[in-house]
Scaffold this motif. Structure first.
Motif, PDB file in Angstrom:
ATOM      1  N   PRO A 167       5.683   3.926   0.020  1.00 13.81           N
ATOM      2  CA  PRO A 167       5.043   2.820   0.755  1.00 13.81           C
ATOM      3  C   PRO A 167       4.593   3.263   2.140  1.00 13.81           C
ATOM      4  CG  PRO A 167       7.429   2.545   0.686  1.00 13.81           C
ATOM      5  CD  PRO A 167       7.115   3.664  -0.252  1.00 13.81           C
ATOM      6  N   CYS A 168       3.465   2.729   2.582  1.00 14.83           N
ATOM      7  CA  CYS A 168       2.949   3.046   3.914  1.00 14.83           C
ATOM      8  C   CYS A 168       3.794   2.341   4.966  1.00 14.83           C
ATOM      9  CB  CYS A 168       1.494   2.605   4.039  1.00 14.83           C
ATOM     10  SG  CYS A 168       0.339   3.639   3.094  1.00 14.83           S
ATOM     11  N   LEU A 169       4.352   3.122   5.884  1.00 15.99           N
ATOM     12  CA  LEU A 169       5.195   2.574   6.943  1.00 15.99           C
ATOM     13  C   LEU A 169       4.590   2.781   8.320  1.00 15.99           C
ATOM     14  CD1 LEU A 169       8.697   3.724   5.637  1.00 15.99           C
ATOM     15  CD2 LEU A 169       7.582   1.516   5.313  1.00 15.99           C
ATOM     16  N   GLU A 170       3.626   3.683   8.424  1.00 19.90           N
ATOM     17  CA  GLU A 170       2.970   3.935   9.693  1.00 19.90           C
ATOM     18  C   GLU A 170       1.626   4.601   9.423  1.00 19.90           C
ATOM     19  OE1 GLU A 170       5.235   8.191  10.575  1.00 19.90           O
ATOM     20  OE2 GLU A 170       5.711   6.441  11.779  1.00 19.90           O
ATOM     21  N   PRO A 186      -2.446  10.271   7.522  1.00 19.20           N
ATOM     22  CA  PRO A 186      -3.610  10.709   6.742  1.00 19.20           C
ATOM     23  C   PRO A 186      -3.833   9.878   5.478  1.00 19.20           C
ATOM     24  CG  PRO A 186      -2.343  12.603   7.490  1.00 19.20           C
ATOM     25  CD  PRO A 186      -1.526  11.389   7.799  1.00 19.20           C
ATOM     26  N   ASP A 187      -2.745   9.471   4.818  1.00 18.73           N
ATOM     27  CA  ASP A 187      -2.853   8.701   3.574  1.00 18.73           C
ATOM     28  C   ASP A 187      -2.683   7.204   3.792  1.00 18.73           C
ATOM     29  OD1 ASP A 187      -3.189  11.032   2.025  1.00 18.73           O
ATOM     30  OD2 ASP A 187      -1.009  11.348   1.974  1.00 18.73           O
ATOM     31  N   CYS A 188      -2.390   6.806   5.018  1.00 21.05           N
ATOM     32  CA  CYS A 188      -2.198   5.385   5.344  1.00 21.05           C
ATOM     33  C   CYS A 188      -3.015   5.077   6.602  1.00 21.05           C
ATOM     34  CB  CYS A 188      -0.723   5.082   5.578  1.00 21.05           C
ATOM     35  SG  CYS A 188       0.345   5.377   4.140  1.00 21.05           S
ATOM     36  N   THR A 189      -4.286   4.912   6.424  1.00 21.44           N
ATOM     37  CA  THR A 189      -5.194   4.756   7.557  1.00 21.44           C
ATOM     38  C   THR A 189      -5.234   3.316   8.058  1.00 21.44           C
ATOM     39  OG1 THR A 189      -7.104   4.300   6.154  1.00 21.44           O
ATOM     40  CG2 THR A 189      -6.624   6.616   6.639  1.00 21.44           C
ATOM     41  N   ILE A 190      -5.780   3.150   9.259  1.00 26.80           N
ATOM     42  CA  ILE A 190      -5.912   1.818   9.844  1.00 26.80           C
ATOM     43  C   ILE A 190      -6.851   0.953   9.024  1.00 26.80           C
ATOM     44  CG2 ILE A 190      -7.778   2.585  11.370  1.00 26.80           C
ATOM     45  CD1 ILE A 190      -5.117  -0.108  12.140  1.00 26.80           C
ATOM     46  N   MET A 242       0.843  -1.181   0.000  1.00 23.29           N
ATOM     47  CA  MET A 242       0.000   0.000   0.000  1.00 23.29           C
ATOM     48  C   MET A 242       0.883   1.237   0.000  1.00 23.29           C
ATOM     49  SD  MET A 242      -3.112   1.150   0.029  1.00 23.29           S
ATOM     50  CE  MET A 242      -3.851   2.775   0.273  1.00 23.29           C
ATOM     51  N   SER A 243       0.533   2.224  -0.818  1.00 20.11           N
ATOM     52  CA  SER A 243       1.325   3.442  -0.925  1.00 20.11           C
ATOM     53  C   SER A 243       0.470   4.651  -0.589  1.00 20.11           C
ATOM     54  CB  SER A 243       1.887   3.600  -2.346  1.00 20.11           C
ATOM     55  OG  SER A 243       2.697   2.486  -2.683  1.00 20.11           O
ATOM     56  N   ASP A 244       1.133   5.738  -0.175  1.00 18.49           N
ATOM     57  CA  ASP A 244       0.397   6.965   0.125  1.00 18.49           C
ATOM     58  C   ASP A 244       0.155   7.754  -1.147  1.00 18.49           C
ATOM     59  OD1 ASP A 244       2.792   8.200  -0.526  1.00 18.49           O
ATOM     60  OD2 ASP A 244       3.368   8.554   1.566  1.00 18.49           O
ATOM     61  N   ALA A 245      -0.345   8.984  -1.002  1.00 17.55           N
ATOM     62  CA  ALA A 245      -0.693   9.800  -2.163  1.00 17.55           C
ATOM     63  C   ALA A 245       0.519  10.155  -3.010  1.00 17.55           C
ATOM     64  CB  ALA A 245      -1.400  11.078  -1.701  1.00 17.55           C
ATOM     65  N   ASN A 246       1.695  10.140  -2.424  1.00 16.00           N
ATOM     66  CA  ASN A 246       2.924  10.468  -3.152  1.00 16.00           C
ATOM     67  C   ASN A 246       3.614   9.245  -3.744  1.00 16.00           C
ATOM     68  OD1 ASN A 246       2.703  13.256  -2.505  1.00 16.00           O
ATOM     69  ND2 ASN A 246       3.543  12.825  -0.444  1.00 16.00           N
ATOM     70  N   GLY A 247       3.001   8.106  -3.585  1.00 18.67           N
ATOM     71  CA  GLY A 247       3.578   6.883  -4.124  1.00 18.67           C
ATOM     72  C   GLY A 247       4.580   6.215  -3.217  1.00 18.67           C
TER      73      GLY A 247
END
Length: 306
Positions: free
Chosen positions: A8-11, A14-18, A1-6
């Motif tokens: 990877p979600c690490l925590e 706002p762009d990496c929700t539970i 899963m990646s955030d809005a900037n591409g």
């Protein structure tokens, strides 16, 4: 899963929700700390019992099972701190998938010795075959589940095919484990019925064993452990069949009851009612006669090679 900037979600952010994590929740810290501690304590107890009664093969199976469960729940503690933690996710998905197979192996080991004591003539298979057949099947299950867990854990978000392969391998391994459990249960039940029908020809040592309260508790514990492991495996098949992040996978209460609690009950049964105490004929230090055999009784270590 990646955030809005591409990235990877690490925590959680706002762009990496539970809600976007695989489980969709923060794993319970109290529950997973409790289970990690329980299995850690049971591992220590198993090491003590195994050394005391020299039940080495039984010890290996239970020790790996307890160790896997302890590490797996420690991984879920890491996920409580950070649901995007890949280390915690990999620890728990791999260890908690394969650990129950080791507990199944411990159950498979006992049937051979029960058959040797009660009477090989009531069995449709030579006693030693139970160990070879079912431990081999357990190893196949372990390889499939381990390979699947490792494949799924190392797959990136942009590798759906690898994730699907890992999931399918895990499901195949658990299904194989369920089929193995069913066949084992059927053969054990058939043996019990045959022995019951021939009970009039039991030797005095067999009658004494079957009237021993500790041995009765040992048999009950095996049945309870077998049943709880079976329930857990069926649950895991349903959980994985819907794919990652499905509704079953995102219900922690169901996971705790149908996986963690079931395996805890199984491990407690196999620990409290250890064969070294409840079925001393399996001990290295004590000898027991093999039904229908007039030769000098063999020790536990010798019987394991049969």
């Amino acid at each position: 899963m990646s955030d809005a900037n591409g990235n990877p979600c690490l925590e959680i952010g706002p762009d990496c929700t539970i809600e976007e994590t695989t489980y969709g929740y923060y794993p319970s810290l109290p529950a997973n700390a409790f289970f990690a501690a329980i299995f850690g304590a049971l591992l220590i107890i198993q090491l003590f019992q195994g050394v005391k009664w020299k039940s080495w093969t039984y010890l290996i199976a239970l020790a790996f099972g307890c160790l896997g469960e302890a590490i797996g729940h420690a991984g879920r503690i890491l996920l409580h701190n950070n649901p995007w933690d890949s280390t915690g996710f990999n620890m728990q998905i791999t260890c908690l998938i394969i650990a129950p197979a080791f507990l199944s192996a411990a159950i498979y080991l006992t049937l051979k010795h029960i058959v040797l004591m009660v009477g090989p003539q009531y069995s449709r298979l030579p006693a030693r075959w139970y160990t070879w057949i079912f431990i081999t099947c357990d190893l196949v299950s372990l390889v499939l589940q381990g390979a699947g867990g490792g494949t799924a854990a190392t797959a990136d978000d942009d590798q759906p095919d690898q994730q699907a392969l890992g999931t399918n391998l895990m499901i195949a391994g658990i299904v194989f484990q369920v089929v193995t459990l069913l066949i084992f249960g059927g053969l054990a039940a058939r043996y019990a019925m045959n022995a019951y029908r021939g009970r009039s020809q039991f030797s005095q040592s067999t009658v004494a064993l079957l009237h021993d309260t500790r041995f009765k508790l040992f048999l009950i514990s095996l049945i309870v452990a077998y049943t709880t492991i079976f329930i857990r495996c069926v649950y895991r098949i349903a959980e994985l069949a819907g794919g990652w992040g499905n509704s079953i996978m995102q219900k922690e209460d169901e996971y705790i009851v149908l996986d963690s609690v079931m395996i805890t009950i199984a491990t407690l049964c196999l620990t409290i009612f250890h064969p070294g105490y409840c079925f001393p004929q399996m001990q290295m230090k004590n000898k027991h006669p093999v039904e229908g055999n007039t030769k000098e009784p063999k020790q536990f270590s010798d019987l394991e090679s049969r």
